[in-house]
Motif scaffolding. Structure first.
Motif, PDB file in Angstrom:
ATOM      1  N   LEU A 186       0.896  -1.311   0.157  1.00 20.04           N
ATOM      2  CA  LEU A 186      -0.112  -0.014  -0.247  1.00 20.04           C
ATOM      3  C   LEU A 186       0.743   1.308  -0.015  1.00 20.04           C
ATOM      4  O   LEU A 186       0.661   2.142  -0.664  1.00 20.04           O
ATOM      5  N   LEU A 187       1.944   1.300   0.695  1.00 20.88           N
ATOM      6  CA  LEU A 187       2.866   2.119   0.796  1.00 20.88           C
ATOM      7  C   LEU A 187       3.275   2.689  -0.592  1.00 20.88           C
ATOM      8  O   LEU A 187       3.444   3.856  -1.111  1.00 20.88           O
ATOM      9  N   LYS A 188       3.857   1.742  -1.353  1.00 25.10           N
ATOM     10  CA  LYS A 188       4.394   1.851  -2.537  1.00 25.10           C
ATOM     11  C   LYS A 188       3.452   2.516  -3.613  1.00 25.10           C
ATOM     12  O   LYS A 188       3.864   2.892  -4.514  1.00 25.10           O
ATOM     13  N   THR A 189       2.188   2.383  -3.301  1.00 26.90           N
ATOM     14  CA  THR A 189       1.065   2.840  -4.187  1.00 26.90           C
ATOM     15  C   THR A 189       0.714   4.041  -4.159  1.00 26.90           C
ATOM     16  O   THR A 189       0.080   4.720  -4.941  1.00 26.90           O
ATOM     17  N   GLN A 190       1.403   4.797  -2.942  1.00 22.70           N
ATOM     18  CA  GLN A 190       1.087   6.051  -2.664  1.00 22.70           C
ATOM     19  C   GLN A 190       1.677   7.398  -3.532  1.00 22.70           C
ATOM     20  O   GLN A 190       1.103   8.331  -3.484  1.00 22.70           O
ATOM     21  N   SER A 191       2.764   6.924  -4.274  1.00 24.55           N
ATOM     22  CA  SER A 191       3.309   7.627  -5.161  1.00 24.55           C
ATOM     23  C   SER A 191       4.155   6.877  -6.447  1.00 24.55           C
ATOM     24  O   SER A 191       4.472   5.867  -6.246  1.00 24.55           O
ATOM     25  N   THR A 192       4.444   7.677  -7.501  1.00 25.82           N
ATOM     26  CA  THR A 192       4.916   7.185  -8.662  1.00 25.82           C
ATOM     27  C   THR A 192       6.423   7.492  -8.666  1.00 25.82           C
ATOM     28  O   THR A 192       7.427   6.902  -9.338  1.00 25.82           O
ATOM     29  N   GLY A 193       6.861   8.209  -7.560  1.00 24.91           N
ATOM     30  CA  GLY A 193       8.181   8.856  -7.496  1.00 24.91           C
ATOM     31  C   GLY A 193       8.590   9.302  -6.009  1.00 24.91           C
ATOM     32  O   GLY A 193       7.851   8.981  -5.040  1.00 24.91           O
TER      33      GLY A 193
ATOM     34  N   ASN B 128      11.380   3.831   3.188  1.00 26.40           N
ATOM     35  CA  ASN B 128      11.399   4.088   1.946  1.00 26.40           C
ATOM     36  C   ASN B 128      10.267   3.304   1.018  1.00 26.40           C
ATOM     37  O   ASN B 128      10.302   3.815  -0.116  1.00 26.40           O
ATOM     38  N   SER B 129       9.781   2.437   1.582  1.00 29.02           N
ATOM     39  CA  SER B 129       8.648   1.783   0.951  1.00 29.02           C
ATOM     40  C   SER B 129       7.505   2.909   0.472  1.00 29.02           C
ATOM     41  O   SER B 129       6.930   3.008  -0.745  1.00 29.02           O
ATOM     42  N   LEU B 130       7.424   3.972   1.193  1.00 29.64           N
ATOM     43  CA  LEU B 130       6.624   5.234   1.258  1.00 29.64           C
ATOM     44  C   LEU B 130       7.176   6.300   0.505  1.00 29.64           C
ATOM     45  O   LEU B 130       6.795   6.912  -0.619  1.00 29.64           O
ATOM     46  N   LEU B 131       8.589   6.632   0.876  1.00 30.87           N
ATOM     47  CA  LEU B 131       9.315   7.647   0.399  1.00 30.87           C
ATOM     48  C   LEU B 131       9.746   7.589  -1.100  1.00 30.87           C
ATOM     49  O   LEU B 131      10.113   8.519  -1.929  1.00 30.87           O
ATOM     50  N   ARG B 132      10.153   6.513  -1.263  1.00 31.47           N
ATOM     51  CA  ARG B 132      10.829   5.981  -2.478  1.00 31.47           C
ATOM     52  C   ARG B 132      11.984   6.790  -2.942  1.00 31.47           C
ATOM     53  O   ARG B 132      12.036   7.282  -4.129  1.00 31.47           O
TER      54      ARG B 132
END
Length: 239
Positions: free
Chosen positions: A20-27, A232-236
């Motif tokens: 879910l965290l990874k889906t919150q942003s494309t970058g 970093n799963s969220l912040l990428r």
């Protein structure tokens, strides 16, 4: 609680949360002043395996700041970041990290930047709790936000803030993504660290209020890796 609804609680919950965290942003998501471009960020290694730290008393906020400034200068950067699951000597002189075996493995991401720098909310949420954890080696002023994505409730922790960051904040206050949450504190306020933001994702707060462990011992690491997935799963920030 999410953990009571599923079989194999940590395995499924963490997998879903990270997904879910990874889906919150494309970058990459900004977490400090949006006027600081991502091109001004660089990685930093504060681990015990970093040979350049040999002979440097990294527990001294002045010497730590000097090393951070050197890294920033070499990279023409304004923010140095990293540190998830990094084993550090940074906590070696603080008695609070000797409880139940030495705690020296970092559970969040750090963003080292000048005191007073704005902290930006990376994901909409509401204030769960806040507190000035002012004993030596702790976070100093700290804010915890509660987030909800689908059926998943989780929390983010922001440590080493300024006192002003918690003066007028209220429990339940809502912050949208991109809003200013607070500012970074000075070493005297963030309890003997060079200025930085400690950012951590937490699935189960275990009853904590305005606080949560940000450093683990080796013996407890399996639990904390599951309860505190990689921010970093969220912040990428994979550059």
């Amino acid at each position: 609680m999410l953990l009571l609804k599923i079989v194999n609680p940590f395995g499924i919950a963490i997998m879903n949360l990270e997904t879910l965290l990874k889906t919150q942003s494309t970058g990459a998501i900004q977490i400090l002043d949006s006027k600081i471009p991502l091109s001004a960020y660089c990685k930093i290694d504060l681990s015990t395996t970093n040979e350049t730290l040999k002979g440097i008393d990294i527990t001294s906020p002045d010497l730590c700041q000097q090393y951070i400034d050197d890294i920033l200068g070499l990279n023409n950067a304004k923010v140095a970041f990293g540190g998830y699951l990094e084993k550090r000597a940074l906590y070696a002189k603080s008695e609070r990290f000797l409880e139940a075996g030495q705690r020296n493995i970092h559970l969040g991401m750090d963003f080292w930047c000048k005191a007073g720098t704005k902290v930006i909310v990376p994901l909409e949420g509401k204030v769960h709790s806040f507190k000035n954890n002012d004993d030596v080696g702790n976070y100093g002023p700290t804010i915890l936000l509660e987030h909800q994505i689908g059926d998943v409730t989780f929390y983010t922790l922001y440590g080493h803030l300024s006192l002003e960051s918690i003066h007028e904040i209220e429990i339940g206050a809502y912050f949208d993504r991109g809003e200013v949450l607070g500012t970074l504190g000075t070493p005297d306020i963030n309890v003997n660290y060079a200025p930085h933001l400690h950012f951590q994702v937490i699935l189960d707060l275990e009853g904590y209020y305005g606080d949560y462990p940000g450093v683990s011992s080796w013996n407890n690491l399996d639990f904390y890796k599951k309860n505190c997935p990689n921010p970093n799963s969220l912040l990428r920030m994979d550059f």
